[in-house]
Design an enzyme around this catalytic site. Structure first.
Site, short mmCIF file in Angstrom:
data_model
loop_
_atom_site.label_atom_id
_atom_site.label_comp_id
_atom_site.label_asym_id
_atom_site.label_seq_id
_atom_site.Cartn_x
_atom_site.Cartn_y
_atom_site.Cartn_z
N GLU B 247 0.91 -1.30 -0.07
CA GLU B 247 0.04 0.14 -0.10
C GLU B 247 0.89 1.13 -0.16
O GLU B 247 0.60 2.02 -0.74
CB GLU B 247 -0.98 -0.13 1.18
CG GLU B 247 -2.08 1.02 1.17
CD GLU B 247 -2.97 0.71 2.34
OE1 GLU B 247 -3.90 0.13 2.09
OE2 GLU B 247 -2.68 1.35 3.35
N ARG B 273 -4.33 33.22 -15.63
CA ARG B 273 -4.79 34.29 -14.87
C ARG B 273 -4.23 35.54 -14.76
O ARG B 273 -3.03 35.35 -14.59
CB ARG B 273 -5.09 33.44 -13.32
CG ARG B 273 -5.56 34.59 -12.30
CD ARG B 273 -6.95 34.85 -12.75
NE ARG B 273 -7.28 35.49 -11.40
CZ ARG B 273 -8.43 36.01 -11.38
NH1 ARG B 273 -9.42 36.08 -12.50
NH2 ARG B 273 -8.98 36.80 -10.15
N GLN B 284 7.06 36.07 -9.04
CA GLN B 284 8.02 34.71 -8.53
C GLN B 284 7.33 34.09 -7.26
O GLN B 284 7.53 33.18 -6.95
CB GLN B 284 9.26 35.59 -7.92
CG GLN B 284 10.28 34.69 -8.07
CD GLN B 284 11.58 35.51 -7.80
OE1 GLN B 284 11.97 36.19 -6.91
NE2 GLN B 284 12.71 35.37 -8.75
#
Ligand SMILES: Cc1cc2nc3c(=O)[nH]c(=O)nc-3n(C[C@H](O)[C@H](O)[C@H](O)COP(=O)(O)OP(=O)(O)OC[C@H]3O[C@@H](n4cnc5c(N)ncnc54)[C@H](O)[C@@H]3O)c2cc1C
Lengths: 80, 384
Positions: B247, B273, B284
């Site tokens: 898992e 955007r 930045q």
């Protein structure tokens, strides 16, 4: 170094460090908690690397790891 | 050292991603809201072979090696927006099929594996209890031998797939006397859910992974034949540890795929955007956040695949699996927070899916052993 001595050194140095009252050579390692669910995996990883043997997951039973003699027997059977 | 995927792995990866886009993603926002499991999607995963990845062909599976399984799971995580469904698939594979494959008798394999692979049966495993989560081996559920039967009593909680399961691997103490924990002797049983005495509680309402149903399971005088024991008496701890190793690598490969998709969404969003007259990716503060997300994906991948590589060589990977699990889960949560931040207010809205990814990611630092437990294990390995 024989199998038993190497196992004893590993268990004493790695697994029983914080259990000074346990006599690794003769006490039950499982009952004293020296070998627990993580300890057994550490020990098996060490055994497989050091002795070039394979231990099946279906052999990871508390009774095979209860005492130093049990572990030594398991490894010796495989290494032999 | 070879980091390249084989041609088959590349093709299979593409096939899974295309499949997930086509078959698994529609309506996921609504399913998440209503906490609905997508059974049709689950069956479609079975048709593609995903439920039989590591299972040998003789039981209807694909018989893939570990690394190929991880590639497939990464592809599923990348392609499937429905991470709850992916979680249900992973649960079936690594905590039910794999233990049967590794520890089951031939009769148990014949009985369960072909039907688990086709999705006719749904499975999972039950270790956690109200009083024992991280300390799993302190469980109170007890199995007592009665002739050629075992009688199981106890209660389990947080059981993935329980509301839809046909069979669960139930872990119980088979110790005689008061002994508990690893040394006391834990065993595992294949329990059909229609066995008298098994009851499943209401589905638990979760923060994330809502499309994966979870519930409590109560076992009241549940009588199973001796042939229902999986592996040997006292072998439960080894089965549990083996499950966890699978898992911690394969399920978390699925999360890695989700992180990659999240990263791509963030890059696109940051390019499109515009604020203050420029794409936000020009700032930045945003681009470095995304650079850090990329870093996490690139760090996570080799850690995870090293586990697969070791397992394919037949070696144990206890430490490596713990390291990978710890890193991937924490990276997943951090990147999910970053993705919300990058999307601003839209990141907080269900429609944009970033908030769901964040909610889905949080469980990863809890299940398969919490982050603290992984750190404990790593520290123990270092001799501390
Ligand atoms: C989405 C989801 C699905 C799950 N599915 C299943 C399933 O299918 N089957 C199943 O059996 N279980 C399942 N679980 C349960 C999961 O395995 C447990 O939640 C997990 O093991 C933690 O146990 P707990 O919740 O009881 O927390 P606790 O063990 O009570 O832990 C609480 C806090 O204490 C910390 N802590 C505990 N012990 C230590 C320690 N020794 N050192 C340091 N910190 C410690 C933990 O890290 C945690 O922060 C699932 C859980 C989730 C969230």
């Amino acid at each position: 170094m024989d199998i038993r001595t190497q196992l004893l050194a590993f268990i004493q140095g790695e697994l029983a460090k914080n259990a000074p009252d346990v006599d690794v050579a003769s006490d039950s390692l499982v009952e004293t908690g020296v070998i627990d669910s993580v300890g057994i995996l550490k020990l098996v990883t060490f055994i497989e690397k050091t002795f070039s043997v394979k231990i099946g997951d279906d052999e990871l039973l508390p009774e095979n790891f209860d005492t130093l003699d049990d572990v030594t027997r398991l490894v010796a059977d495989k290494a032999g | 050292m070879d980091f390249a995927l084989t041609e088959e792995q590349v093709l299979f990866r593409k096939q899974i991603v295309d499949f997930a886009h086509k078959r698994l993603n529609e309506g996921v926002v609504e399913r998440d809201e209503a906490s609905t499991f997508d059974r049709a999607g689950f069956m479609a995963c079975a048709e593609l072979g995903l439920l039989g990845l590591p299972v040998p062909e003789q039981y209807g599976g694909l018989g893939l090696d570990v690394v190929s399984c991880m590639v497939a799971m990464e592809a599923l995580g990348y392609g499937a927006a429905d991470q709850g469904l992916a979680f249900a698939v992973n649960t079936q594979l690594w905590t039910c099929e794999l233990p049967i494959l590794k520890f089951g008798t031939e009769a148990q394999k014949q009985r369960y594996l072909p039907k688990l692979v086709t999705g006719e049966l749904i499975g999972g495993h039950a270790t956690s209890e109200p009083g024992s989560g991280s300390d799993a081996f302190a469980m109170q559920t007890k199995a007592v031998e009665d002739g050629d039967h075992w009688v199981i009593n106890g209660s389990k909680t947080f059981i993935t797939n329980a509301p839809i399961a046909d069979v669960l691997i139930i872990f119980a103490s088979t110790a005689t006397g008061e002994k508990r924990g690893f040394g006391g002797g834990l065993s595992a049983f294949l329990v059909d859910m229609d066995t008298p005495g098994v009851s499943v509680g209401r589905p638990l309402h979760k923060m994330g992974l809502r499309t994966s149903p979870t519930a409590e399971v109560t076992l009241d005088e549940v009588r199973v034949p001796a042939t229902a024991m999986l592996g040997r008496k006292g072998g439960g701890a080894a089965i549990f540890n083996s499950e966890m190793e699978w898992e911690r690598s394969c399920l978390f490969a699925c999360h890695l795929g989700a992180m990659e998709r999240q990263l791509e969404r963030c890059v696109t969003y940051a390019q499109e955007r515009v604020q203050f007259g420029q794409p936000i990716g020009n700032y930045q503060a945003v681009s470095h956040r995304i650079a850090n997300m990329k870093l996490r994906v690139e760090m996570a991948r080799p850690m995870l695949y090293k586990v697969g590589w070791l397992k394919d060589r037949g070696e144990r990977a206890v430490l490596e699996a713990a390291i990978a699990k710890l890193y991937v889960s924490e990276a997943y949560v951090q990147s999910s927070l970053d993705a919300v931040a990058i999307h601003g207010g839209y990141g907080y809205m269900a429609e944009y899916e970033m908030e769901r990814m964040l909610r889905d990611s949080v469980g990863s630092v809890l299940y398969s052993g919490t982050s603290d437990i992984q750190r404990n294990l790593i520290a123990r390995w270092l001799g501390l």
